[in-house]
Design an enzyme around this catalytic site. Structure first.
Site, PDB file in Angstrom:
ATOM      1  N   ASP A  37       0.840  -1.196   0.000  1.00 18.37           N
ATOM      2  CA  ASP A  37       0.000   0.000   0.000  1.00 18.37           C
ATOM      3  C   ASP A  37       0.877   1.248   0.000  1.00 18.37           C
ATOM      4  O   ASP A  37       2.017   1.212   0.482  1.00 18.37           O
ATOM      5  CB  ASP A  37      -0.903   0.014   1.232  1.00 18.37           C
ATOM      6  CG  ASP A  37      -1.987  -1.054   1.161  1.00 18.37           C
ATOM      7  OD1 ASP A  37      -2.376  -1.420   0.039  1.00 18.37           O
ATOM      8  OD2 ASP A  37      -2.430  -1.519   2.226  1.00 18.37           O
ATOM      9  N   TYR A  54       6.981  -8.510   8.644  1.00 15.90           N
ATOM     10  CA  TYR A  54       6.632  -7.088   8.723  1.00 15.90           C
ATOM     11  C   TYR A  54       6.965  -6.539  10.104  1.00 15.90           C
ATOM     12  O   TYR A  54       6.931  -7.267  11.103  1.00 15.90           O
ATOM     13  CB  TYR A  54       5.127  -6.882   8.497  1.00 15.90           C
ATOM     14  CG  TYR A  54       4.610  -7.286   7.144  1.00 15.90           C
ATOM     15  CD1 TYR A  54       4.596  -6.385   6.086  1.00 15.90           C
ATOM     16  CD2 TYR A  54       4.112  -8.570   6.923  1.00 15.90           C
ATOM     17  CE1 TYR A  54       4.103  -6.750   4.841  1.00 15.90           C
ATOM     18  CE2 TYR A  54       3.621  -8.945   5.678  1.00 15.90           C
ATOM     19  CZ  TYR A  54       3.616  -8.031   4.642  1.00 15.90           C
ATOM     20  OH  TYR A  54       3.134  -8.399   3.410  1.00 15.90           O
ATOM     21  N   ASP A  57      -6.622   1.045   8.822  1.00 11.89           N
ATOM     22  CA  ASP A  57      -5.324   1.715   8.879  1.00 11.89           C
ATOM     23  C   ASP A  57      -5.536   3.221   8.947  1.00 11.89           C
ATOM     24  O   ASP A  57      -6.664   3.707   8.914  1.00 11.89           O
ATOM     25  CB  ASP A  57      -4.427   1.319   7.697  1.00 11.89           C
ATOM     26  CG  ASP A  57      -5.018   1.704   6.345  1.00 11.89           C
ATOM     27  OD1 ASP A  57      -5.572   2.812   6.233  1.00 11.89           O
ATOM     28  OD2 ASP A  57      -4.924   0.898   5.399  1.00 11.89           O
ATOM     29  N   ARG A  81      -3.353  -5.228   8.420  1.00  9.52           N
ATOM     30  CA  ARG A  81      -4.415  -4.302   8.850  1.00  9.52           C
ATOM     31  C   ARG A  81      -5.503  -5.048   9.613  1.00  9.52           C
ATOM     32  O   ARG A  81      -6.004  -4.581  10.635  1.00  9.52           O
ATOM     33  CB  ARG A  81      -5.031  -3.613   7.629  1.00  9.52           C
ATOM     34  CG  ARG A  81      -4.208  -2.492   7.075  1.00  9.52           C
ATOM     35  CD  ARG A  81      -4.853  -1.921   5.836  1.00  9.52           C
ATOM     36  NE  ARG A  81      -4.785  -2.856   4.722  1.00  9.52           N
ATOM     37  CZ  ARG A  81      -5.665  -2.904   3.730  1.00  9.52           C
ATOM     38  NH1 ARG A  81      -6.717  -2.110   3.752  1.00  9.52           N
ATOM     39  NH2 ARG A  81      -5.509  -3.745   2.738  1.00  9.52           N
TER      40      ARG A  81
END
Length: 378
Positions: free
Chosen positions: A176, A204, A218, A311
Site C-alpha cells: 500500500d 513485517y 489503517d 491491517r
C-alpha cells in the site's frame, strides 16, 4: 521402510520441482530420484539440457531432500524399478502418459508398487521453457527495492522504467502507498517468474495505534476515537492476546483491499459505500514479537504466510483488547530469504549502476529453491 521413486530431468531446478519432491515424500520415508541422462533429454525435448546430468545430480543433492539420487535411461525406467523395488512410484502432473505402461509392467513383473499421481504446482509458471528464457535473457533479473512512503507499487515500476529504459518490468507482492519496505521488482523475462514468489512467507514490522478505529483498519481511513486507555495496564493482556494469533487460522479480508470478489476489487466497492460478504482465507502466523509500547502505540514484528492482512490483524488485536486499534505504520522487512537489508533506495539507482544491484534469475531461483526446500508452510 516405504520406498518412493520419482523420475524427471530436473534441469534448472525451480519451486515446481521442490513441490514435486515434497509431495512424493508424503507417500514414504525413503526417496529415490531417477534423473534423465543427457541423451534422453535431447531426444525427448529436442535440445541439450542447460546443466549436464552430473551437475543436475549435484544440484539435487544440495537440496538434501532425497535419500538416493541416480541417473538412468528414462527410455527404460523399468530397469531401475526392478533394481530399486519401490513401494510407490509417484508421477508428476505432466507424466500421466506413463500410467498405462507402468500398470502393464507392474502386472506382468509381479512387482507390487502403488502408482500415485501428484498435483501440479503453479504449472503456468513452472515451465522449463519460461525459466530457461529468463536465465538466458541478459537483461533479466530482480531488484530488491526499499519502497518509500506515499509511493504506490506501480509508481516504483514506472520510475524504474524511466531509469533503466526497459518497458518489461513488474513486481511481486503489492505494498500500500502508506507502507514501506521490501518490494521485489522483475526485469525482462524475469517478469514471467514473479508468481514463484507468491507463497513465500513475509515479515513485517508494524506500529498499531490503540484506542482508535478506522473504516480501512489503517490510518488512511476515517479515524474515530474508541476508548481511553493506559498502555502499561495492558502490557500483560497484550502479550496473551498476541500469542493467541500464532498458528493457522482463517482471516477475513478487509473491504479496503485489492482482493477480487466477482471480478470486482473490494476497495472499489468500499469506496462506493458497498460492503459485501467475503469468505475468510486460510493464513498462518508463524511468530509475533512485541517490539515495545509507548504512548498507546504498540510496535510488533510479524512473520506470516502469504495472503495475511496486517491491517486485519491490527483490527483483530484491538477487538480482543476491547480498545480498538488501527495500523499506523507498516514496513515489510523480508519476503522469504530476501531481506530489506539487501534492498536499494530508488534514488540510488541510475542507468550505469543498476546492474550491480540486479539478482540474476538463476541466483534468485536457487534462493527460492532453498526457501521452499526447508519451508514449514507448504
Amino acid at each position: 521402510m516405504i520406498k518412493v521413486l520419482i523420475t524427471g530431468t530436473f534441469d534448472l531446478l525451480h519451486p515446481g520441482h521442490i513441490n514435486f519432491i515434497r509431495q512424493a515424500l508424503k507417500f514414504g520415508d525413503f526417496l529415490v530420484i531417477l534423473v534423465a541422462r543427457d541423451k534422453n533429454v535431447v531426444k525427448s525435448k529436442g535440445q541439450t539440457p542447460y546443466f549436464n546430468e552430473n551437475k543436475r545430480l549435484e544440484n539435487l543433492e544440495k537440496l538434501n531432500l532425497a535419500d538416493k539420487i541416480i541417473s538412468g535411461d528414462l527410455n527404460d525406467p523399468y530397469k531401475v524399478i526392478r533394481e530399486e523395488r519401490p513401494d510407490v512410484v509417484a508421477l508428476g502432473y505432466d507424466q500421466q502418459t506413463f500410467v498405462s505402461g507402468l500398470i502393464d509392467f507392474r502386472d506382468n513383473s509381479y512387482l507390487h508398487f502403488k502408482i500415485e499421481r501428484l498435483e501440479p504446482f503453479k504449472e503456468d509458471i513452472c515451465k522449463g521453457k519460461s525459466i530457461r528464457k529468463a536465465v538466458e535473457d541478459k537483461e533479466a533479473g530482480f531488484l530488491l527495492i526499499n519502497k518509500e512512503e506515499s509511493w504506490t507499487s506501480h509508481d516504483v515500476v514506472a520510475k524504474l522504467r524511466s531509469i533503466i529504459g526497459i518497458k518489461q518490468i513488474g513486481h511481486t507482492g503489492t505494498l500500500d502507498p502508506f507502507a514501506t519496505g521490501l518490494l521485489i521488482c522483475a526485469i525482462g523475462q524475469a517478469t514471467k517468474l514473479v508468481g514463484l514468489f507468491d507463497l513465500l512467507p513475509k515479515t513485517y514490522e508494524a506500529a498499531i495505534r490503540l484506542g482508535v478505529e478506522s473504516d480501512t483498519y489503517d490510518r488512511t481511513g476515517v479515524i474515530a476515537q474508541s476508548s481511553k486507555l493506559k498502555a502499561q495496564s495492558l502490557k500483560l493482556k497484550i502479550e496473551e492476546i498476541m500469542n493467541s494469533f500464532v498458528g493457522k487460522q482463517k482471516q477475513l479480508p478487509p473491504m479496503f483491499s485489492a482482493k477480487k470478489v466477482g471480478g470486482k476489487k473490494l476497495y472499489e466497492l468500499a469506496r462506493k459505500g458497498i460492503e459485501i460478504e467475503r469468505k475468510p482465507g486460510e493464513i498462518e502466523i508463524y511468530q509475533i514479537d512485541e517490539l515495545g509500547i509507548m504512548n498507546n502505540e504498540l510496535r510488533i514484528r510479524v512473520a506470516c504466510s502469504a495472503g495475511t492482512y496486517i491491517r486485519t490483524l491490527a483490527n483483530d488485536i484491538g477487538q480482543k483488547l476491547g480498545t480498538g486499534a488501527v495500523l499506523w505504520e507498516l514496513k515489510r522487512t523480508a519476503i522469504g530469504d530476501f531481506k530489506i537489508s539487501e534492498a536499494v533506495q530508488l534514488n540510488q539507482l541510475k542507468l550505469d549502476n543498476y546492474s550491480g544491484y540486479l539478482i540474476k534469475p538463476l541466483a534468485a531461483i536457487n534462493q527460492l529453491n532453498e526457501s521452499y526446500a526447508r519451508s514449514a508452510w507448504q
